[in-house]
Structure formats: C-alpha cells, structure tokens
Design a protein around this motif. Structure first.
Motif, mmCIF file in Angstrom:
data_model
loop_
_atom_site.group_PDB
_atom_site.id
_atom_site.type_symbol
_atom_site.label_atom_id
_atom_site.label_comp_id
_atom_site.label_asym_id
_atom_site.label_seq_id
_atom_site.Cartn_x
_atom_site.Cartn_y
_atom_site.Cartn_z
ATOM 1 N N THR A 172 39.150 -17.399 -7.022
ATOM 2 C CA THR A 172 39.102 -18.288 -8.188
ATOM 3 C C THR A 172 38.921 -19.748 -7.796
ATOM 4 O OG1 THR A 172 41.521 -18.488 -8.163
ATOM 5 C CG2 THR A 172 40.585 -16.804 -9.615
ATOM 6 N N PHE A 173 38.296 -20.492 -8.704
ATOM 7 C CA PHE A 173 38.307 -21.961 -8.719
ATOM 8 C C PHE A 173 39.103 -22.357 -9.957
ATOM 9 C CE2 PHE A 173 33.684 -22.068 -6.937
ATOM 10 C CZ PHE A 173 34.146 -21.898 -5.638
ATOM 11 N N ASN A 174 40.138 -23.129 -9.777
ATOM 12 C CA ASN A 174 40.960 -23.590 -10.901
ATOM 13 C C ASN A 174 41.354 -22.439 -11.829
ATOM 14 O OD1 ASN A 174 40.826 -26.156 -9.867
ATOM 15 N ND2 ASN A 174 39.217 -26.853 -11.249
ATOM 16 N N GLY A 175 41.755 -21.333 -11.227
ATOM 17 C CA GLY A 175 42.317 -20.222 -11.993
ATOM 18 C C GLY A 175 41.311 -19.326 -12.701
ATOM 19 N N LYS A 176 40.021 -19.561 -12.481
ATOM 20 C CA LYS A 176 38.994 -18.764 -13.157
ATOM 21 C C LYS A 176 37.975 -18.247 -12.148
ATOM 22 C CE LYS A 176 40.603 -19.894 -17.293
ATOM 23 N NZ LYS A 176 40.997 -18.988 -18.379
ATOM 24 N N SER A 177 37.430 -17.080 -12.450
ATOM 25 C CA SER A 177 36.361 -16.500 -11.640
ATOM 26 C C SER A 177 35.035 -16.640 -12.377
ATOM 27 C CB SER A 177 36.623 -15.007 -11.387
ATOM 28 O OG SER A 177 37.697 -14.855 -10.490
ATOM 29 N N PHE A 178 33.954 -16.772 -11.606
ATOM 30 C CA PHE A 178 32.626 -16.792 -12.210
ATOM 31 C C PHE A 178 32.430 -15.520 -13.041
ATOM 32 C CE2 PHE A 178 28.078 -16.063 -12.349
ATOM 33 C CZ PHE A 178 27.581 -17.325 -12.602
ATOM 34 N N PRO A 179 31.864 -15.591 -14.242
ATOM 35 C CA PRO A 179 31.193 -16.746 -14.857
ATOM 36 C C PRO A 179 32.102 -17.646 -15.693
ATOM 37 C CG PRO A 179 30.795 -14.817 -16.201
ATOM 38 C CD PRO A 179 31.655 -14.362 -15.050
ATOM 39 N N ALA A 180 33.417 -17.518 -15.542
ATOM 40 C CA ALA A 180 34.316 -18.356 -16.342
ATOM 41 C C ALA A 180 34.695 -19.646 -15.616
ATOM 42 C CB ALA A 180 35.572 -17.574 -16.713
ATOM 43 N N THR A 181 34.141 -19.869 -14.431
ATOM 44 C CA THR A 181 34.416 -21.120 -13.730
ATOM 45 C C THR A 181 33.788 -22.284 -14.486
ATOM 46 O OG1 THR A 181 32.500 -20.561 -12.363
ATOM 47 C CG2 THR A 181 34.681 -20.155 -11.415
ATOM 48 N N GLU A 182 34.331 -23.468 -14.223
ATOM 49 C CA GLU A 182 33.877 -24.654 -14.960
ATOM 50 C C GLU A 182 32.749 -25.344 -14.196
ATOM 51 O OE1 GLU A 182 35.865 -28.841 -16.559
ATOM 52 O OE2 GLU A 182 36.960 -27.569 -15.195
ATOM 53 N N THR A 188 28.102 -12.219 -24.380
ATOM 54 C CA THR A 188 28.280 -11.004 -23.599
ATOM 55 C C THR A 188 29.199 -11.297 -22.422
ATOM 56 O OG1 THR A 188 26.022 -10.454 -24.111
ATOM 57 C CG2 THR A 188 27.061 -9.197 -22.347
ATOM 58 N N SER A 189 30.298 -10.621 -22.330
ATOM 59 C CA SER A 189 31.137 -10.824 -21.164
ATOM 60 C C SER A 189 30.586 -9.994 -20.022
ATOM 61 C CB SER A 189 32.573 -10.414 -21.461
ATOM 62 O OG SER A 189 32.732 -9.034 -21.251
ATOM 63 N N ARG A 190 30.773 -10.520 -18.816
ATOM 64 C CA ARG A 190 30.224 -9.843 -17.667
ATOM 65 C C ARG A 190 30.898 -8.483 -17.473
ATOM 66 N NH1 ARG A 190 31.289 -9.806 -12.259
ATOM 67 N NH2 ARG A 190 29.498 -9.357 -10.931
ATOM 68 N N ARG A 191 32.186 -8.466 -17.769
ATOM 69 C CA ARG A 191 32.913 -7.215 -17.600
ATOM 70 C C ARG A 191 32.383 -6.159 -18.560
ATOM 71 N NH1 ARG A 191 38.102 -5.632 -15.872
ATOM 72 N NH2 ARG A 191 38.907 -3.850 -16.999
ATOM 73 N N THR A 192 32.205 -6.601 -19.820
ATOM 74 C CA THR A 192 31.664 -5.677 -20.816
ATOM 75 C C THR A 192 30.294 -5.208 -20.379
ATOM 76 O OG1 THR A 192 32.832 -6.892 -22.517
ATOM 77 C CG2 THR A 192 31.064 -5.433 -23.242
ATOM 78 N N HIS A 200 32.859 -13.312 -1.192
ATOM 79 C CA HIS A 200 33.725 -14.017 -2.146
ATOM 80 C C HIS A 200 32.917 -14.499 -3.348
ATOM 81 C CE1 HIS A 200 36.658 -15.325 1.346
ATOM 82 N NE2 HIS A 200 36.478 -14.013 1.266
ATOM 83 N N ALA A 201 31.598 -14.258 -3.334
ATOM 84 C CA ALA A 201 30.737 -14.912 -4.322
ATOM 85 C C ALA A 201 29.676 -14.014 -4.952
ATOM 86 C CB ALA A 201 30.042 -16.119 -3.681
ATOM 87 N N GLU A 202 29.281 -12.969 -4.253
ATOM 88 C CA GLU A 202 28.170 -12.191 -4.795
ATOM 89 C C GLU A 202 28.261 -10.747 -4.321
ATOM 90 O OE1 GLU A 202 23.605 -13.047 -6.011
ATOM 91 O OE2 GLU A 202 24.216 -13.800 -4.063
ATOM 92 N N SER A 203 27.856 -9.843 -5.221
ATOM 93 C CA SER A 203 27.812 -8.428 -4.872
ATOM 94 C C SER A 203 26.518 -7.850 -5.426
ATOM 95 C CB SER A 203 29.006 -7.685 -5.485
ATOM 96 O OG SER A 203 28.781 -7.508 -6.876
ATOM 97 N N HIS A 255 26.253 -6.375 -7.939
ATOM 98 C CA HIS A 255 26.295 -6.522 -9.395
ATOM 99 C C HIS A 255 26.075 -7.947 -9.851
ATOM 100 C CE1 HIS A 255 28.848 -3.172 -7.984
ATOM 101 N NE2 HIS A 255 28.075 -2.519 -8.816
ATOM 102 N N GLY A 256 25.911 -8.852 -8.910
ATOM 103 C CA GLY A 256 25.662 -10.237 -9.280
ATOM 104 C C GLY A 256 26.748 -11.150 -8.748
ATOM 105 N N MET A 257 26.695 -12.384 -9.202
ATOM 106 C CA MET A 257 27.671 -13.360 -8.733
ATOM 107 C C MET A 257 29.009 -13.147 -9.420
ATOM 108 S SD MET A 257 25.527 -16.842 -8.307
ATOM 109 C CE MET A 257 24.144 -16.913 -7.157
ATOM 110 N N PHE A 258 30.067 -13.450 -8.687
ATOM 111 C CA PHE A 258 31.421 -13.363 -9.231
ATOM 112 C C PHE A 258 32.282 -14.297 -8.392
ATOM 113 C CE2 PHE A 258 33.884 -11.147 -5.954
ATOM 114 C CZ PHE A 258 32.872 -10.736 -5.102
#
Ligand SMILES: [Cu+2]
Length: 374
Positions: free
Chosen positions: A267-277, A19-23, A356-359, A361-364
C-alpha cells in the motif's frame, strides 16, 4: 497510462469509472475467455504469477487462485484452447480495466492533517487506538488497527521547538504504545514498553509530552507487538517544519507517501492500486515527496519521466542534493526528494520490485501516477 491525455481529463474520466478491479477480476476469471487467459498466464509464467505478493488477501492473489482453480488443472472438458491472439486480448483487457479504474474511490482517507487543541501554548493531539474496517481497494475490506479510525493515522505537523502533548486512548484488544520515530526525545518519552514505559493496557489512557527537538519527516507508530500492530495500520506521519527552511525546501506541492507491506498488502497511504492517490502538479511546479517506509521490506521507488533530487534522509538535510530515478526506501527510513515537474503527462510511479506492482492480471499494490498538468 495514456501519456497524451491531459492529467485533469484523465482524472475526470477515470473518476467516472465505477467498475471495481476486484469485481472485474472476479467477472473475468469466471468468463470462459477470461478463465482461458488466466490458465494460459499461469502456465506461461510458471508456478504462480502473483505469489511474489506476500499478501494472501490481495485481490490479485485471490484472482490468480480463482483462475488456477477454474482451469489450470481441469482440462477434461476443454474443447478448444483460445488462440494466442485471443489470450493476449483477454490479458490486455484486464490490464486496461485496472488502469481505467484509477483513481478508484474507496471509503476512508488517511494522512489528513490533525488540528491540535491549544492548551496554555501546548499543541494537544488526541489519538484513539481502535479497530475499524478499512477499504484498501474497491470492495476489499480488511480489519485495520488505527489511530482515530484511519490508515495512515492523521498527520501531525508541527514546528521545531513546539511543545506537544499526545494523549493516547487504547481501545484495542491488546496493550500498545506510541514511538515517535526519528524524534530525539527524552528517554521516558520514547514509547517502548518495558524499556521506557509500561505498556498502555486496553481501556487505559497515556500521555506523552515533549518539546519537538529536530526538524524533518518523521513517523509515529506502535512499538508493541509491532509487526502486527504497525502492519495493521498503527502508523502515521510526524512532520516537523524547520525554523529556517533551506531554499530547496520551498516547493509548491508537498506529498507524504507512506509505504506498507503488512497484512493489508502493498500500500501507499493505506490504499492499493487502483485506489492509490495520484499526485497532481502543474507544469513548472516543484513537488516534494516525503517517502516513509512503515513496512518490513525494501521498496525502490521509481518515477517515470523526471528524475528525483534527494534532499534529506531521516529528516536530515543531505550535504548536497543528488539525483536518481529510483530510490530505495528501507524499513524505518524516510527520504525527502524534490521533483521539478518539467515533463507534462501522466507518469507511472511505482515500486520497482515488480511483484509489488504488477501481475498477469494487471497493476496492483504499489502503483500510482504523477500527473503533470500543462
Ligand atoms: Cu516494493
């Protein structure tokens, strides 16, 4: 994040989540309960729960706007408001789904080591500046300006004293140039158009060559129209290993974490949570984190569960290591810390400017985890 879950198990189970967070957010905001919860969230927190996130393209912002549109000003056919318990459940469900999606799979991975060509003892790196689509988090694709098609750019890692040549080909629709941020180079290699070189026009190739002077965690990035070009992804790590490393630099895991806050969001390394490493280490290991801020804002980086020992600033070893749990990383700065991974579990690790981290709607955005495996 469940602290009683083994890191490997957690990562395995999280990897199964499709499930993607956006979806999810889109679905949630369109469901009756979800819309009700979002309305309640918007009302409870005042004007705008996620407007602290400056990125208009962040999914959190988009979802917030959707939620507001769905119901905040539309009470004409609102028969029964959900109970506070139902609202809390709906909100918590969004937070849980976001966490369970971590680490979410996305296309593209930046900051991977770039192997040089060796030409007569010179390490030669070919970099092509070009525009590509880039998936910042599941389903959210943005335009990225990249070196070699990835954000961050491929990692360049050399040794103090190496001879290096960087060949830049410009396939962007604008002129550009590369500045080697932190390296104390001869003036004509500094990469600043009209100060040390002409701009590299679209279609042109430009060559930098120098002997690497000073060790440490450095960066390379565009120094032309840079608020836009660096914000869109023309940035990378340039790490110089010292000839004589200090004892404290001998670590088991070496992790580069590049922070950015431009057009792609937080972003961390070009990705936003939940896609961060996630960062994974075993109990008892030493972890080095090399923070690099390529953005335009400060980001106080906070690790749960274990302190950070600061060993270097902008590539320079500190006179004595010092400890903290939150370390402010300003634009242009690099800070190197060592974490003794003594506390097992999955630990939240995030920027502590909370929008920068949470709303609601959850963490991002600027959130990841340190997983210390037993
Ligand atoms: Cu931040």
């Amino acid at each position: 994040m469940p602290t009683d879950t083994k890191g490997a198990d957690l990562l395995h189970s999280l990897a199964q989540t499709t499930t993607s967070r956006r979806t999810f957010l889109r679905t949630a905001s369109l469901s009756a309960v979800g819309a009700g919860a979002l309305v309640a969230c918007n009302k409870a927190s005042g004007e705008a729960p996620v407007q602290g996130a400056t990125t208009a393209r962040s999914s959190a912002t988009a979802a917030g706007a959707t939620g507001g549109t769905m119901g905040a000003h539309d009470t004409s056919h609102n028969a029964v408001a959900p109970s506070p318990a139902a609202q809390a459940d709906a909100m918590d469900a969004m937070h849980e789904k976001g966490i369970k999606a971590f680490p979410a799979r996305t296309e593209g991975k930046g900051n991977q080591l770039l192997q040089p060509r060796i030409e007569k003892g010179v390490k030669v790196y070919d970099l092509t500046a070009k525009v590509v689509p880039w998936e910042v988090e599941p389903g959210r694709r943005v335009e990225a300006w990249t070196y070699n098609g990835v954000v961050p750019a491929p990692q360049i890692r050399v040794r103090e004293g190496d001879r290096v040549r960087v060949v830049l080909r410009n396939e962007l629709p604008e002129s550009t140039a590369i500045h080697f941020h932190g390296l104390e180079l001869p003036n004509d290699q500094d990469g600043v158009p009209f100060i040390t070189q002409p701009p590299v026009k679209p279609g042109q190739t430009y060559t930098y060559e120098f002997t690497v002077p000073n060790a440490g965690s450095h960066m390379y990035h565009s120094h032309h129209n840079s608020a836009k070009q660096v914000g869109l992804g023309l940035l990378g790590a340039f790490i110089v290993e010292p000839k004589r490393p200090a004892a404290i630099e001998k670590v088991d895991v070496d992790h580069v974490m590049i922070l950015n806050d431009g057009a792609h969001g937080y972003t961390f390394n070009g990705k936003s949570f939940p896609a961060t490493e996630p960062i994974v280490a075993r109990l008892g290991q030493k972890l080095r984190i090399r923070y690099m801020n390529e953005g335009m804002m400060i980001h106080p980086m906070h690790l749960h569960g274990m302190h950070q020992t600061v060993i270097a600033k902008d590539g320079w070893m500190q006179p004595a290591p010092w400890k903290c749990d939150t370390l402010n990383i300003a634009p242009g700065e690099r800070w190197d810390v060592v974490v003794n991974c003594t506390n097992p579990g999955t630990w939240a690790f995030h920027c502590h400017i909370l929008p920068h981290a949470e709303s609601d709607h959850g963490m991002f955005g600027m959130v990841t985890a340190l997983v210390v495996e037993k």
